[in-house]
Every structure is written in structure tokens, then in C-alpha cells.
Design a protein around this motif. Structure first.
Motif, PDB file in Angstrom:
ATOM      1  N   ARG A 271       0.704  -1.231  -0.002  1.00 41.01           N
ATOM      2  CA  ARG A 271       0.048  -0.038   0.084  1.00 41.01           C
ATOM      3  C   ARG A 271       0.892   1.354  -0.060  1.00 41.01           C
ATOM      4  O   ARG A 271       0.211   2.343   0.193  1.00 41.01           O
ATOM      5  CB  ARG A 271      -1.047  -0.039   1.130  1.00 41.01           C
ATOM      6  CG  ARG A 271      -1.807  -1.136   1.042  1.00 41.01           C
ATOM      7  CD  ARG A 271      -2.987  -1.084   2.265  1.00 41.01           C
ATOM      8  NE  ARG A 271      -3.730  -2.338   2.404  1.00 41.01           N
ATOM      9  CZ  ARG A 271      -4.850  -2.470   1.432  1.00 41.01           C
ATOM     10  NH1 ARG A 271      -5.276  -1.524   0.503  1.00 41.01           N
ATOM     11  NH2 ARG A 271      -5.647  -3.609   1.666  1.00 41.01           N
ATOM     12  N   ALA A 272       2.004   1.099  -0.440  1.00 41.60           N
ATOM     13  CA  ALA A 272       3.118   2.216  -0.361  1.00 41.60           C
ATOM     14  C   ALA A 272       2.586   3.179  -1.646  1.00 41.60           C
ATOM     15  O   ALA A 272       2.043   2.740  -2.531  1.00 41.60           O
ATOM     16  CB  ALA A 272       4.540   1.888  -0.563  1.00 41.60           C
ATOM     17  N   LYS A 273       2.891   4.494  -1.515  1.00 40.27           N
ATOM     18  CA  LYS A 273       2.605   5.474  -2.662  1.00 40.27           C
ATOM     19  C   LYS A 273       3.451   5.167  -3.617  1.00 40.27           C
ATOM     20  O   LYS A 273       4.444   4.509  -3.855  1.00 40.27           O
ATOM     21  CB  LYS A 273       2.992   6.930  -1.917  1.00 40.27           C
ATOM     22  CG  LYS A 273       1.810   7.572  -1.011  1.00 40.27           C
ATOM     23  CD  LYS A 273       2.105   8.810  -0.573  1.00 40.27           C
ATOM     24  CE  LYS A 273       1.411   9.129   0.783  1.00 40.27           C
ATOM     25  NZ  LYS A 273       1.656  10.551   1.024  1.00 40.27           N
ATOM     26  N   GLY A 274       2.898   5.649  -4.848  1.00 43.64           N
ATOM     27  CA  GLY A 274       3.522   5.754  -6.121  1.00 43.64           C
ATOM     28  C   GLY A 274       3.292   4.431  -7.079  1.00 43.64           C
ATOM     29  O   GLY A 274       3.706   4.065  -8.039  1.00 43.64           O
ATOM     30  N   LEU A 275       2.196   3.654  -6.625  1.00 45.34           N
ATOM     31  CA  LEU A 275       1.763   2.376  -7.470  1.00 45.34           C
ATOM     32  C   LEU A 275       0.825   3.047  -8.583  1.00 45.34           C
ATOM     33  O   LEU A 275      -0.454   3.595  -8.341  1.00 45.34           O
ATOM     34  CB  LEU A 275       1.070   1.538  -6.919  1.00 45.34           C
ATOM     35  CG  LEU A 275       0.562   0.248  -7.291  1.00 45.34           C
ATOM     36  CD1 LEU A 275       1.796  -0.544  -8.000  1.00 45.34           C
ATOM     37  CD2 LEU A 275      -0.381  -0.879  -6.741  1.00 45.34           C
ATOM     38  N   ALA A 276       1.200   2.695  -9.928  1.00 52.28           N
ATOM     39  CA  ALA A 276       0.313   3.336 -10.933  1.00 52.28           C
ATOM     40  C   ALA A 276      -0.653   2.284 -11.037  1.00 52.28           C
ATOM     41  O   ALA A 276      -0.693   1.074 -10.881  1.00 52.28           O
ATOM     42  CB  ALA A 276       0.853   3.069 -12.272  1.00 52.28           C
ATOM     43  N   ARG A 277      -2.031   2.739 -11.273  1.00 54.10           N
ATOM     44  CA  ARG A 277      -3.125   1.874 -11.440  1.00 54.10           C
ATOM     45  C   ARG A 277      -3.802   2.079 -12.854  1.00 54.10           C
ATOM     46  O   ARG A 277      -3.484   2.978 -13.365  1.00 54.10           O
ATOM     47  CB  ARG A 277      -4.285   2.026 -10.405  1.00 54.10           C
ATOM     48  CG  ARG A 277      -3.478   1.890  -8.973  1.00 54.10           C
ATOM     49  CD  ARG A 277      -4.574   2.000  -7.846  1.00 54.10           C
ATOM     50  NE  ARG A 277      -4.181   1.348  -6.300  1.00 54.10           N
ATOM     51  CZ  ARG A 277      -4.068   0.371  -6.264  1.00 54.10           C
ATOM     52  NH1 ARG A 277      -4.146  -0.820  -6.875  1.00 54.10           N
ATOM     53  NH2 ARG A 277      -3.227  -0.047  -4.989  1.00 54.10           N
ATOM     54  N   ILE A 278      -4.681   1.012 -13.215  1.00 54.78           N
ATOM     55  CA  ILE A 278      -5.378   1.030 -14.400  1.00 54.78           C
ATOM     56  C   ILE A 278      -6.853   1.588 -14.002  1.00 54.78           C
ATOM     57  O   ILE A 278      -7.725   1.102 -13.133  1.00 54.78           O
ATOM     58  CB  ILE A 278      -5.756  -0.258 -15.086  1.00 54.78           C
ATOM     59  CG1 ILE A 278      -4.132  -0.731 -15.695  1.00 54.78           C
ATOM     60  CG2 ILE A 278      -6.559  -0.113 -16.383  1.00 54.78           C
ATOM     61  CD1 ILE A 278      -3.452   0.179 -16.443  1.00 54.78           C
ATOM     62  N   GLY A 279      -7.543   2.593 -14.609  1.00 54.62           N
ATOM     63  CA  GLY A 279      -8.917   3.029 -14.531  1.00 54.62           C
ATOM     64  C   GLY A 279      -8.989   4.310 -13.855  1.00 54.62           C
ATOM     65  O   GLY A 279      -8.173   4.784 -13.410  1.00 54.62           O
TER      66      GLY A 279
END
Length: 563
Positions: free
Chosen positions: A555-563
Motif C-alpha cells: 500500500r505504499a505510495k507511487g503505484l500506478a493503477r488502471i482505470g
């Protein structure tokens, strides 16, 4: 320097497929395993990246072979209890999973050696007897290699067929010469050279036929892309008590008295373990992480320093707001000449003469939006997602640089680098439109990865995803066991070969050496070390990219997501 009293049974440096497989099997055996990864996510060349909240691009997982009911890759997953967590989508194994295109021939490569033989003979009927000679030899070597992989002693294989085993030590070029194939016949047989990054004289005959055998057993694509495969291995590792730490770089592998004792991290922290498995680049493992001559014999250090790497690759990632009509569920291997080797040599000569690369003689295309059709991560409905790849000259000078990212070279804004990258991108796109038809006006995203990009993210020598071409001699590669007690190596440089199948097999081989049991033969026969009941449940919003960061950083910041 900060000390750390924490002890592990094994530390794995790097989290490519080989490292995750070896670490997973040790964890399933009850060992306390720590996997360390300098990047933000696990996976090495099998990881993915996301753009514009719409597209997910696979870096190196373009297709997998041998994923049917009796396949080696499903068997390796089954041994860890995660076989049902990865679904493999078949490509067009009857019509052709690879399409080879030259100026005068098109060959759709189907599953099975005999259908493949038939397609080749249809393309060059005047060379039917030479094709037969080559395929007969290839099948014999592939059959012996698989028997050896599953535990039959090499001495017994030599006793049964000494002539076949001698061919396992020769190059593909020597086999093509022996069979008398023409330049066109050689090109059609070796057209998928992009699977290992070498021309026929630079690849072992056994490695070529084993890779072909791998795909001829059926070609597949993991549903959800390469990161889904990585995430399943991470889930197994963590469920069985192992730990994955991402954004955690290793500075040194600690060696004392001829044995591995642990690692030192970039921040100075030391972690102890009697076993270290390096999934880092082999040259960097020997020369940098282990200190070269301070740990290894001088001849091995010299051989490693002088090793020649296989071809570097430029990959252009393309997204369109439309579908590409009329394409099969297959990769495309395009060649601008019926003489692949001659065209490659001409480009190399031109570059050495005047430093230019104004044309590309070969392109490989991989269409994720066809292989994983309907996947919400790959692209929106009606869009396309594909890669175009080609080789490029080795070394930093081609890119106008003196060093690479591992050396601290700030290459990303270097004007010469950017100019070369733009020029090569335009050349690749221009050439690709000759194969696919016009598509530039429908591009919604395009970016290019160079060997410098590969070096930056996985620290591979020469920026190649294929490992070493020569290590003291053509075709020679290190085994998973080193001369240092407690130190093992896995990944694209060991003798089991590159590609997902090769590095996964090498990962099992390392675990087998450590545990003293023939794991590959056991899991192929149905043995399961992992307890699937310990695996985590997957929530409806399960994200393989998040899982691949490790539990502490999901759950760390910076994770790219779809949608």
C-alpha cells in the motif's frame, strides 16, 4: 556500520523468476528466506509497467511454451501449490503461434515438430531433404536434453546416442552448415533468433532446439500478463514464511573463509545467512557484489570480465485507439532479406564504418491485446497494445555515452542519447508500418526502451535480457553452484538458458542442489512441496503489481493503477 542480528536460512539477491522460484522452493521446505529487490516491484524482465491509467505493457513476457497439462512450467508452479493461480491462454497453436515473414516466404509455425517440419518444407520444397536432416537432428537433441533435464544421467545419454550428444556441444551455425541449408533455409529455421539474441554462429545448437521444443509443445500467454506469474510466486514465497523486500539494494555479498555468510545492503545494514542465491547479473555478482579476485580464482574472474554479452534490444511500446485488423494470435518475426545473417552483418559493417543505423534488418512484434484479449489492464476495448523489438549495436558509444546508469551516468537527458533514441524510434515505426500498414495517426501512447533502460531497472551487463554469449568459450555458461560454499547463481546467465522457462528451470536446479533432491523430476511426477491452504485469498480488486511489491510495501505510495 549498522549491525543486524536477524538471521535467515537463505537470502536471494534479485527477484526475477529464477530467484523467486528458488526462494519459493526453499521456503516451501521450511527455510526462512529473504528476497531482496532494488526495484519497486519484483519480477525482473517479467515485470510490467503502466501508462495513462489505460495501458499495461509487459517488459519481457511475450509468450511461454510448454504450459499444457504435462508442461514443465505448470509443474514448477504446481510444486509450489500455485498452479491454479496462473491461467495460460493458448495462442494459435494449430494455425501458427509465430509468423515468419521474409521477402519471398511466410511461414506460420504450429505446435509440434512434425507440423513444423511440414510448414518449412512447404516454404522451401527444393530443400526438403535438408529440412528433414535438420529436423531429425533437432528432435534427437531436444529429446535427449529433456531426458537429462528430468533426471536421466548424462553418461547414460551418451551411451545411448553418442553422436546426438556430440551435437549438443556445437553451434546452430554448424548444424545448418552440416545440413546444407541455403541462406533462405537458414533464415527460416533461425528466424526467431530474438528469443535468445544471437545469430546462428553465436548460439549453441542444443539451446536453439530446446527453445524451439519449448514453444513447439504449445505457445501460451499468462492471463493478466507476466506480473500475474510473478505475483503467484510472491504469494507462495510469503505464504510459506519467506519475505520479499523491494526498494532494497544489495551492496555486497559477504564472503568469509571461502563461504557465503550474508549480504550488506546499500544503507550499510548487514544480514546474515549461510546460503546466498544471486539472481543478479552474473558479471556484476562476480566482479562487483563478491569483489572479484578477493573471492574467486583469477581465471574465473578473467573469464567473467572478458565475457561477451548477447544482443542488446530496443523495444518500442505502442498503444492505439483502434484495433489492428486481420492479425493472427501470433508473434510476427519480420526480416527484410531472405539472408538474415548477411543482412545482420551488413548493418554491423555499416555501423562500424560510419556510425549510422539508418535501417533495421529484422523486427519482432508481440501483440498483448490479442494474446490477452479482453483484459481490462492491457488496454480499453477497441484499442491495441503491442511491442516492436529489434537488436542494436553493443556498447555505450552507439548512444553517445561513455558509461551507463550503474556507473552513475546521467544518460536520460543527454542530447546525443535522446537524438539516437528518436532516430531509431522513427526508423522502427516507419519499418513497422511496412509490415502492419499505417497506424501512426491512431497512436495514443508510444515510448521506447533502450539497453540503458534495461540496465537501469535490472542492472544487466550490456543492457541485454539474454545474458552472456561467451564465457571462456562459445556456449559455455556457469552452473548454479559456484566454487564458494553456500553461494549459488540463477537467472539468464546460467547454463539452463534465458527466457521464463530457462530461468525457472535454473531456479529449481539451485533449490535441488541445496536440498539434495531432484526437484524437477519430482514435481513433474506430481510432488507438491507447498501447502495451497496457506495461500492468501484474493480480493475482488487483487492487483498483481501491488502483490509484487511485497507485503510491507503493498500500500505504499507511487503505484500506478488502471482505470
Amino acid at each position: 556500520m549498522q549491525g543486524d542480528q536477524s538471521r535467515y536460512d537463505a537470502i536471494v539477491v534479485g527477484s526475477g523468476i529464477g530467484g523467486l522460484v528458488s526462494g519459493g522452493y526453499l521456503a516451501a521446505d521450511g527455510r526462512r528466506v529473504l528476497v531482496l529487490e532494488q526495484h519497486d516491484v519484483a519480477g525482473g524482465n517479467a515485470h510490467v509497467f503502466r501508462r495513462r491509467r489505460k495501458y499495461e505493457f509487459d517488459v519481457g513476457t511475450h509468450y511461454l511454451g510448454d504450459c499444457g497439462p504435462d508442461g514443465l512450467i505448470p509443474a514448477i508452479l504446481s510444486g509450489l501449490g500455485v498452479r491454479d493461480r496462473v491461467r495460460f491462454r493458448p495462442m494459435d497453436n494449430a494455425g501458427g503461434f509465430d509468423r515468419i515473414m521474409t521477402p519471398t516466404a511466410t511461414v506460420d509455425v504450429p505446435a509440434g515438430w512434425e507440423p513444423y517440419r511440414h510448414r518449412l518444407k512447404q516454404a522451401v520444397p527444393e530443400e526438403a531433404d535438408r529440412i528433414d536432416r535438420f529436423i531429425d537432428l533437432a528432435v534427437a537433441v531436444a529429446t535427449a536434453s529433456r531426458a537429462g533435464l528430468l533426471g536421466e544421467p548424462m553418461v547414460e545419454l551418451f551411451r545411448k546416442s553418442p553422436q546426438t550428444m556430440r551435437w549438443s556441444r556445437r553451434t546452430l551455425g554448424q548444424a545448418l552448415d552440416h545440413c546444407g541449408l541455403s541462406a533462405k533455409g537458414r533464415t527460416l529455421v533461425a528466424a526467431q533468433a530474438g528469443n535468445y539474441g544471437a545469430m546462428p554462429d553465436g548460439i549453441g545448437f542444443a539451446e536453439h532446439v530446446n527453445i524451439m521444443d519449448h514453444y513447439l509443445r504449445g505457445a501460451y500467454y499468462p492471463e493478466g500478463g507476466g506480473q500475474a506469474l510473478v505475483a503467484a510466486l510472491v504469494e507462495a514465497l510469503e505464504a510459506y514464511g519467506g519475505e520479499l523486500r523491494t526498494r532494497c539494494a544489495v551492496r555486497r555479498i559477504l564472503i568469509d573463509g571461502g563461504r557465503a555468510t550474508g549480504v550488506e545492503l546499500a544503507d550499510g545494514q548487514r544480514i546474515s545467512a549461510p546460503l546466498v542465491i544471486s539472481n543478479a547479473d552474473y558479471r556484476r555478482t562476480v566482479l562487483d557484489l563478491c569483489g572479484g579476485a578477493a573471492a574467486f580464482p583469477a581465471d574465473l574472474v578473467a573469464r567473467t570480465r572478458d565475457a561477451v554479452m548477447r544482443s542488446a534490444v530496443v523495444a518500442v511500446y505502442v498503444a492505439l485507439d483502434t484495433e489492428l485488423p486481420g492479425l493472427p494470435n501470433a508473434n510476427i518475426w519480420w526480416h527484410d532479406s531472405d539472408d538474415m545473417e548477411g543482412a545482420h552483418a551488413a548493418v554491423q559493417e555499416r555501423y562500424e564504418r560510419d556510425g549510422t543505423m539508418e535501417s533495421v534488418p529484422q523486427l519482432a512484434f508481440s501483440f498483448a491485446s490479442i494474446k490477452d484479449a479482453g483484459s481490462p489492464a492491457v488496454c480499453p476495448p477497441g484499442h491495441s497494445n503491442f511491442q516492436i523489438m529489434t537488436g542494436c549495436p553493443p556498447g555505450y558509444a552507439f548512444w553517445g555515452l561513455e558509461g551507463g546508469p550503474v556507473d552513475g551516468e546521467p544518460y536520460r537527458r543527454n542530447p546525443a542519447y535522446l537524438a539516437r533514441k528518436r532516430q531509431l524510434t522513427e526508423t522502427i515505426l516507419d519499418t513497422a508500418e511496412k509490415v502492419l500498414g499505417p497506424f501512426r495517426d491512431r497512436i495514443t501512447h508510444v515510448e521506447t526502451a533502450t539497453p540503458l533502460t534495461n540496465e537501469r531497472y535490472i542492472r544487466a551487463s550490456g543492457g541485454t535480457p539474454y545474458g552472456m554469449a561467451t564465457w571462456g568459450g562459445a556456449g559455455q555458461r556457469p552452473d548454479v553452484r559456484t566454487g564458494i560454499e553456500g553461494l549459488y547463481v540463477v537467472g539468464q546467465n546460467v547454463r539452463y538458458g534465458s527466457g521464463v522457462g530457462g530461468v525457472a528451470t535454473g531456479g529449481v536446479a539451485a533449490a535441488s542442489q541445496i536440498l539434495g533432491r531432484p526437484l524437477l523430476a519430482e514435481v513433474y511426477a506430481g510432488t507438491v512441496l507447498g501447502d495451497a491452504s496457506r495461500l492468501p485469498e484474493r480480493a475482488p480488486d487483487w492487483d498483481p503489481l501491488a502483490v509484487s511489491r511485497g507485503q510491507a510495501r503493498q500500500r505504499a505510495k507511487g503505484l500506478a493503477r488502471i482505470g
